[in-house]
Write a protein that holds these residues in place. Structure first.
Motif, PDB file in Angstrom:
ATOM      1  N   CYS A   1       1.693   5.406   6.555  1.00 16.64           N
ATOM      2  CA  CYS A   1       1.766   4.407   5.482  1.00 16.64           C
ATOM      3  C   CYS A   1       1.370   4.990   4.134  1.00 16.64           C
ATOM      4  O   CYS A   1       0.772   6.060   4.055  1.00 16.64           O
ATOM      5  CB  CYS A   1       0.784   3.262   5.763  1.00 16.64           C
ATOM      6  SG  CYS A   1       0.954   2.471   7.345  1.00 16.64           S
TER       7      CYS A   1
ATOM      8  N   PRO B   1       4.519  -5.482   6.727  1.00 16.98           N
ATOM      9  CA  PRO B   1       5.645  -5.721   5.818  1.00 16.98           C
ATOM     10  C   PRO B   1       6.188  -7.146   5.857  1.00 16.98           C
ATOM     11  O   PRO B   1       6.630  -7.662   4.839  1.00 16.98           O
ATOM     12  CB  PRO B   1       6.711  -4.733   6.301  1.00 16.98           C
ATOM     13  CG  PRO B   1       5.988  -3.719   7.100  1.00 16.98           C
ATOM     14  CD  PRO B   1       4.773  -4.379   7.654  1.00 16.98           C
TER      15      PRO B   1
ATOM     16  N   THR C   1       2.488  -0.095   2.518  1.00 18.30           N
ATOM     17  CA  THR C   1       3.909   0.073   2.806  1.00 18.30           C
ATOM     18  C   THR C   1       4.036   1.073   3.954  1.00 18.30           C
ATOM     19  O   THR C   1       3.288   2.037   4.049  1.00 18.30           O
ATOM     20  CB  THR C   1       4.674   0.578   1.574  1.00 18.30           C
ATOM     21  OG1 THR C   1       4.119   1.818   1.139  1.00 18.30           O
ATOM     22  CG2 THR C   1       4.633  -0.431   0.445  1.00 18.30           C
TER      23      THR C   1
END
Length: 146
Positions: A120, A51, A141
């Protein structure tokens, strides 16, 4: 109330090719064959798995990013496995496929119990060229960052 989901126009052949592609791609990554992993991206592909990091660009950039990332495991006898499930494919107007995948990373050390971290969602744009699947872009993400 029953909810109806439209099924995207993706053939079973294309879906199975993508599953096969992901299996080989993740096995290359988990075996630390970073050049083989990067070769599954387009020449100008992008890869963002952390991230806080900027995306790696190009195959050479992806290899460099993975080498740097995996330095944290130097001297640590760890085996990591990436599990891709719930692959949802959506055809795009340019002929590519938007792919959304749930991913778990399982980490195991000798004598230890498997640890799952992170959980994720992988957002890919895939291209199929002459039957070969390639990743144009990947954004990972992390669920703990919601």
């Amino acid at each position: 109330m029953t909810q109806t989901f439209a099924t995207p126009d993706v053939t079973t052949d294309v879906y199975s090719r993508v599953q096969h592609f992901y299996a080989h791609q993740m096995q290359a990554l988990d075996s630390l064959r970073f050049e083989d992993y990067a070769a599954t991206f387009t020449e100008d592909g992008t890869f963002q798995h952390s991230p806080q990091a900027e995306p790696a660009r190009t195959r050479a950039g992806i290899v460099a990013e993975l080498v740097e990332f995996h330095k944290r495991f130097d001297g640590d006898p760890v085996q990591r496995r990436h599990w891709f499930t719930h692959i949802a494919l959506t055809p795009q107007p340019d002929g590519s496929l938007a792919s959304t995948v749930y991913a778990l990373v399982v980490t195991v050390r000798p004598g230890g119990k498997p640890e799952i971290a992170p959980s994720c969602v992988v957002h890919d744009v895939l291209e199929i060229d002459e039957g070969r699947v390639l990743t144009r872009s990947r954004l990972v993400t992390h669920d703990q960052m919601f």
